[in-house]
Design a protein around this motif. Structure first.
Motif, PDB file in Angstrom:
ATOM      1  N   ARG A  17       1.100  -1.768   0.177  1.00 16.26           N
ATOM      2  CA  ARG A  17      -0.316  -0.038  -0.034  1.00 16.26           C
ATOM      3  C   ARG A  17       0.615   1.015   0.177  1.00 16.26           C
ATOM      4  NH1 ARG A  17      -4.814   0.544  -2.067  1.00 16.26           N
ATOM      5  NH2 ARG A  17      -5.983   2.306  -1.255  1.00 16.26           N
ATOM      6  N   MET A  22       1.615   1.557  -3.918  1.00 14.68           N
ATOM      7  CA  MET A  22       1.075   2.554  -4.641  1.00 14.68           C
ATOM      8  C   MET A  22       0.697   3.687  -3.618  1.00 14.68           C
ATOM      9  SD  MET A  22      -1.962  -0.545  -4.430  1.00 14.68           S
ATOM     10  CE  MET A  22      -2.377   0.581  -5.552  1.00 14.68           C
ATOM     11  N   GLU A  23       0.855   3.980  -2.717  1.00  7.83           N
ATOM     12  CA  GLU A  23       0.932   5.894  -2.358  1.00  7.83           C
ATOM     13  C   GLU A  23       1.868   6.381  -2.893  1.00  7.83           C
ATOM     14  OE1 GLU A  23      -1.606   7.191  -0.167  1.00  7.83           O
ATOM     15  OE2 GLU A  23      -2.450   5.954   0.703  1.00  7.83           O
ATOM     16  N   LEU A  69       3.506   5.772  -5.363  1.00  8.31           N
ATOM     17  CA  LEU A  69       3.412   6.216  -7.157  1.00  8.31           C
ATOM     18  C   LEU A  69       2.715   7.505  -7.731  1.00  8.31           C
ATOM     19  CD1 LEU A  69       3.567   2.490  -8.375  1.00  8.31           C
ATOM     20  CD2 LEU A  69       5.480   4.352  -8.684  1.00  8.31           C
ATOM     21  N   PHE A  70       1.584   7.062  -6.661  1.00  7.01           N
ATOM     22  CA  PHE A  70      -0.342   8.272  -6.526  1.00  7.01           C
ATOM     23  C   PHE A  70       0.999   9.412  -6.464  1.00  7.01           C
ATOM     24  CE2 PHE A  70      -2.450   4.433  -6.929  1.00  7.01           C
ATOM     25  CZ  PHE A  70      -2.872   4.391  -8.632  1.00  7.01           C
TER      26      PHE A  70
END
Lengths: 252, 316
Positions: free
Chosen positions: B183, B186-187, B189-190
């Protein structure tokens, strides 16, 4: 957070992710057409293409992750519906404009309007970082001539030398009717720092001067003459032949 | 059509050069936000000493991000008890005194080392001077009450509250603590995407203005503006304030004006912009009193202007 705000955020991110994929593709297309040098100094091509490749990969990864895993909260910079429309229009402007007007080299319009001095100006000369080429001057290209005159601006030293150089036609009020400026831009980093560099060309009677921005090859002999109150190198043209714009239109 | 093409060429040229550096800056910022705790910087900082001003100068090398990334660090420094004078010095100096900005300035002005040297030197002079002046001012007169109380208002354990202020301030490391590694990645990358576009849109807007100056505006007017020793400096400082471009890429914007604007105005832009612009001022209100922000801005503007004049009349 309201549904409307959530929707705006979703659309903002969708447009952003699409941009991350489309912009690099647009740049790759320019590079494949060998036109990247219209924008940046070729020595930075690796940087531009590397950056676009990283952006492209990131865009694809985010697109895939978003589809498979959903998107975490993150940080919203959208600024509402107005922000979505305004900022999306801003970031997509280069892409849309690129599709409409296509690629090309900087025209002489900016140099014509700026009222800058003609010839090798002190600004341009101060940027000349290389020595002049050796050998016969007839084999020198525009760049060689620029470096030579920037390094040794005395016009008399070039009298009688043969020249055979390419550039874009630029007409300015400072030069007589039978003359034009054979122009190129000198760029250090990219087209945004372009400085015009020009040799005044005098054509023989009866020889037609092509319209502004036409790329020409001029063959003739260098002389020393006074143009616009300054003594400078002037190319007496024997022939002025129209040619295709080169892939590398500037001096780097 | 000719104007549109010239406009596009200059617009794209700036973007193509700047985007790789913007990406690197955002990447570094995201790594620091998601994976590195700010506390190690806070621990390094002397709490009450004048020496803190000099520490503040080199902190940019530990946090090579632009002004947006520095605000959360500055808030944490203040809350941990670091002198506001030193924190202001850090805020003013770090956006310029970092490796990425040095590389970008060299890339944008190759063969003109004097631009980089003056940018660094004047940044040191201004940030130290402002810090030294603030050293004599009471802490309560500089920072907001919650800072002196040592707490962050509205800070969360879970999600962001989405306010305009909070979304800029809430990029600290603790936001990502407690997330599992998948997670968190992903955080990461975003966050890169969100921060990249937060900067990119200002970069594109700035590039549109720069391209307009070169192609759409009457060139004789631009040349007159750019050649005036005083007017050129004021014009570039005003542009720096309005455009609010990230310091990681602002040198590419300045480069577009280098042929027509005085050297002093280019240097003033490169020094003043990273310290005072609309974006930075809005973010500073999250920790500093408005009155203090106004005084800091006026001091920085005056010094940038005078140093720009010095360049025009005496140095270059």
């Amino acid at each position: 957070m309201t549904v409307r705000r959530e929707t705006t955020k979703r659309y903002t991110r969708m447009f952003q992710t699409i941009w991350m994929i489309c912009f690099p593709l647009y740049v790759f297309d320019i590079a494949l057409k060998s036109k990247l040098s219209n924008y940046v100094n070729p020595k930075y091509n690796w940087l531009v293409l590397g950056g676009c490749m990283a952006l492209f990969v990131l865009g694809i990864v985010i697109l895939v992750l978003k589809r498979w895993k959903g998107e975490p909260g993150g940080h919203d910079h959208s600024g509402g519906a107005f922000g979505l429309v305004f900022w999306t229009a801003i970031i997509y402007l280069p892409l849309v404009l690129g599709l409409v007007v296509g690629t090309g080299a900087l025209s002489t319009r900016g140099a014509r309007q700026s009222g800058m001095e003609v010839g090798i100006t002190p600004t341009a000369a101060s940027r000349a970082g290389e020595e002049a080429a050796g050998g016969e001057t007839a084999g020198w290209n525009f760049e060689d001539w620029f470096y030579a005159v920037a390094g040794d601006p005395e016009p008399e030293n070039y009298e009688g030398e043969k020249a055979n150089i390419e550039g874009a036609v630029m007409s300015v009020p400072e030069v007589p009717d039978d003359c034009f400026i054979l122009n190129r831009y000198l760029i250090l980093c990219c087209a945004a720092d372009a400085v015009p560099v020009g040799f005044p060309v005098r054509v023989k009677e009866g020889l037609r001067i092509p319209p502004d921005d036409t790329w020409v090859r001029v063959s003739g002999t260098m002389t020393a003459d006074e143009i616009g109150g300054r003594r400078m190198v002037v190319l007496e043209a024997d022939t002025v032949e129209e040619v295709e714009a080169p892939d590398d239109p500037y001096i780097y | 059509m000719v104007i549109a093409r010239d406009f596009l060429i200059i617009l794209l040229a700036i973007l193509l050069e700047a985007i790789p550096f913007l990406l690197i800056g955002v990447l570094v910022s995201a790594v620091l936000s998601v994976y590195v705790s700010d506390d190690f910087v806070v621990k390094l900082f002397p709490r009450k000493s004048f020496v803190g001003l000099f520490y503040a100068l080199v902190m940019g090398f530990l946090f090579p991000v632009c002004e947006c990334g520095n605000i959360p660090v500055a808030r944490r420094l203040l809350i941990k008890g670091v002198e506001p004078a030193a924190v202001v010095t850090f805020l003013l100096a770090a956006p310029v005194l970092n490796p990425l900005v040095i590389i970008v300035t060299v890339a944008a002005f190759p063969g003109q080392p004097e631009i980089l040297i003056l940018r660094l030197l004047f940044t040191v002079v201004i940030s130290l001077s402002v810090g030294a002046i603030l050293f004599k001012v009471k802490k309560e007169d500089i920072v907001l009450p919650f800072v002196t109380a040592g707490e962050i208002p509205g800070h969360h354990e879970g999600e962001c509250n989405g306010s305009a202020l909070h979304k800029h301030v809430c990029v600290g490391h603790e936001h990502y603590q407690g997330l599992d590694s998948r997670r968190r990645f992903m955080e990461f990358l975003f966050l890169i995407r969100d921060e990249f576009f937060a900067m990119l849109r200002l970069l594109v807007l700035g590039s549109i203005i720069a391209a307009s100056f070169r192609t759409i505006f009457p060139q004789d007017l631009v040349t007159r503006l750019g050649s005036g020793q005083v007017v050129s400096i004021l014009t570039m400082m005003l542009l720096a304030f309005l455009v609010s471009m990230c310091s990681n890429v602002d040198a590419f914007f300045a480069m577009a004006f280098a042929g027509t604007f005085t050297a002093g105005s280019i240097v003033a832009f490169l020094v003043f912009g990273p310290m005072v612009d609309i974006k930075a001022l809005v973010m500073m209100t999250s920790a500093f009193r408005v009155k203090a922000i106004i005084w800091i801005s006026v001091l920085v503007a005056l010094m940038s202007f005078l140093l720009g004049l010095l360049v025009n009349y005496m140095i270059l």
